[in-house]
Motif scaffolding. Structure first.
Motif, short mmCIF file in Angstrom:
data_model
loop_
_atom_site.label_atom_id
_atom_site.label_comp_id
_atom_site.label_asym_id
_atom_site.label_seq_id
_atom_site.Cartn_x
_atom_site.Cartn_y
_atom_site.Cartn_z
N GLU A 25 -9.85 -13.00 -6.23
CA GLU A 25 -9.18 -11.69 -6.34
C GLU A 25 -8.38 -11.62 -7.65
N ASN A 26 -8.13 -10.40 -8.10
CA ASN A 26 -7.40 -10.31 -9.39
C ASN A 26 -6.33 -9.21 -9.40
N HIS A 27 -5.83 -8.85 -8.21
CA HIS A 27 -4.88 -7.74 -8.18
C HIS A 27 -3.42 -8.20 -8.11
N ARG A 28 -3.18 -9.53 -8.21
CA ARG A 28 -1.80 -10.00 -8.07
C ARG A 28 -1.24 -10.41 -9.44
N PRO A 29 -0.34 -9.57 -9.99
CA PRO A 29 0.15 -9.82 -11.35
C PRO A 29 0.81 -11.19 -11.51
N LEU A 30 1.48 -11.68 -10.47
CA LEU A 30 2.20 -12.96 -10.63
C LEU A 30 1.25 -14.14 -10.74
N LEU A 31 -0.01 -13.95 -10.32
CA LEU A 31 -0.97 -15.07 -10.38
C LEU A 31 -2.02 -14.87 -11.47
N ALA A 32 -1.81 -13.85 -12.29
CA ALA A 32 -2.75 -13.60 -13.39
C ALA A 32 -2.35 -14.51 -14.56
N CYS A 33 -2.80 -15.77 -14.50
CA CYS A 33 -2.41 -16.74 -15.54
C CYS A 33 -3.50 -17.81 -15.63
N GLU A 34 -3.33 -18.73 -16.55
CA GLU A 34 -4.34 -19.77 -16.81
C GLU A 34 -4.55 -20.70 -15.62
N ASP A 35 -3.43 -21.05 -14.97
CA ASP A 35 -3.50 -22.05 -13.91
C ASP A 35 -2.84 -21.50 -12.63
N PRO A 36 -3.58 -20.66 -11.90
CA PRO A 36 -2.97 -20.01 -10.73
C PRO A 36 -2.49 -21.01 -9.67
N LYS B 173 -1.43 1.17 -8.98
CA LYS B 173 -1.65 -0.13 -8.35
C LYS B 173 -0.45 -1.04 -8.65
N ILE B 174 -0.26 -2.04 -7.79
CA ILE B 174 0.88 -2.96 -7.99
C ILE B 174 0.85 -3.56 -9.41
N LEU C 82 0.83 -1.21 0.00
CA LEU C 82 0.00 0.00 0.00
C LEU C 82 0.86 1.26 0.00
N VAL C 83 1.96 1.23 0.75
CA VAL C 83 2.85 2.40 0.77
C VAL C 83 3.38 2.65 -0.65
N ILE C 84 3.81 1.56 -1.31
CA ILE C 84 4.36 1.70 -2.66
C ILE C 84 3.28 2.20 -3.63
N GLU C 85 2.07 1.65 -3.51
CA GLU C 85 0.99 2.10 -4.40
C GLU C 85 0.69 3.58 -4.18
N THR C 86 0.63 3.99 -2.93
CA THR C 86 0.32 5.39 -2.62
C THR C 86 1.42 6.31 -3.14
N GLU C 87 2.66 5.91 -2.89
CA GLU C 87 3.77 6.79 -3.31
C GLU C 87 3.92 6.86 -4.82
N CYS C 88 3.57 5.77 -5.50
CA CYS C 88 3.69 5.76 -6.98
C CYS C 88 2.44 6.31 -7.65
N GLY C 89 1.33 6.28 -6.93
CA GLY C 89 0.05 6.65 -7.55
C GLY C 89 -0.41 5.61 -8.56
N ILE D 119 2.15 -1.11 -11.82
CA ILE D 119 3.61 -0.93 -11.73
C ILE D 119 4.31 -2.07 -12.47
N PHE D 120 3.85 -3.31 -12.23
CA PHE D 120 4.44 -4.47 -12.93
C PHE D 120 4.28 -4.31 -14.44
N ALA D 121 3.08 -3.89 -14.87
CA ALA D 121 2.80 -3.85 -16.31
C ALA D 121 3.55 -2.73 -17.01
N THR D 122 3.66 -1.57 -16.34
CA THR D 122 4.23 -0.42 -17.06
C THR D 122 5.73 -0.23 -16.79
N LYS D 123 6.18 -0.63 -15.60
CA LYS D 123 7.59 -0.36 -15.25
C LYS D 123 8.40 -1.63 -15.04
N GLY D 124 7.69 -2.74 -14.87
CA GLY D 124 8.39 -4.02 -14.74
C GLY D 124 8.61 -4.43 -13.29
N GLU D 125 8.81 -5.73 -13.10
CA GLU D 125 8.97 -6.26 -11.74
C GLU D 125 10.24 -5.72 -11.07
N ALA D 126 11.33 -5.57 -11.83
CA ALA D 126 12.59 -5.12 -11.23
C ALA D 126 12.43 -3.74 -10.60
#
Ligand code: S3P
Length: 174
Positions: free
Chosen positions: A113-124, A42-43, A33-40, A46-53
């Motif tokens: 839930e659907n807010h976790r990029p690492l589990l957004a796949c066919e077979d979570p 959602k997680i 939540l701190v990271i989301e707030t500071e970046c403006g 951030i993964f989609a536009t700036k990458g996991e690193a």
């Protein structure tokens, strides 16, 4: 001294963290939540536009800042443990509590839930098993490991507080 909750997604870090903070009169911090707030953003954004690193870098910067704080219950993101320096910083001024649960139980908890990029796949469930086995040893690097599979967050909070008193991490409450 802080209390730092580590563990896989869906192990109850935020829920139990809030309860623990309320019971102990500590401040509650959710690193995602701190990271989301500071970046403006959602997680997932951030993964989609700036990458996991980029996200991992923000997590590490936050670990550095939090290592200078006190009386906080910190619920970390599931990947906090991937950088050994994060764990070192967390343990410098914190007691680390690891929450664990079986993959099937995690899947039941998070499937709606659907807010976790690492589990957004066919077979979570398969993905949960795969990531969990890669990280299993990291989630053991804690002062206290707590299986969350069969207890409610309220029950777990009480068990954790009892363990903290027994270990002398916090004082017995009247
Ligand atoms: C992640 C866990 C998430 C979040 C991000 C990456 C991981 O946090 O930090 O989606 O790598 O396990 P939660 O454990 O709070 O879901």
């Amino acid at each position: 001294m802080n209390l730092v909750l580590i563990g896989f997604m869906g192990t109850g870090k935020s829920k139990i963290g809030k309860l623990l903070a309320g019971e102990l009169g500590y401040e509650f911090v959710d690193t995602d939540l701190v990271i989301e707030t500071e970046c403006g953003l959602k997680i997932a954004e951030i993964f989609a536009t700036k990458g996991e690193a980029f996200f991992r870098d923000l997590e590490h910067q936050l670990a550095q800042r939090l290592s200078g704080t006190d009386h906080q219950v910190i619920a970390t993101g599931g990947g906090w443990v991937l950088n050994p320096a994060n764990l070192e910083l967390s343990s410098a001024n914190g007691f680390i509590i690891s929450l664990i649960a079986a993959p099937e139980i995690i899947y039941e908890r998070i499937k709606a839930e659907n807010h976790r990029p690492l589990l957004a796949c066919e077979d979570p469930l398969a993905k949960i098993r795969q990531i969990m086995s890669q990280r299993a040893n990291l989630y053991q690097k804690a002062d206290l490991v707590m299986d969350t599979s069969e207890k409610t967050p309220e029950e777990l909070t009480a068990v954790i507080i009892e363990a903290l008193v027994k270990r002398g991490v916090i004082n017995a409450r009247s």
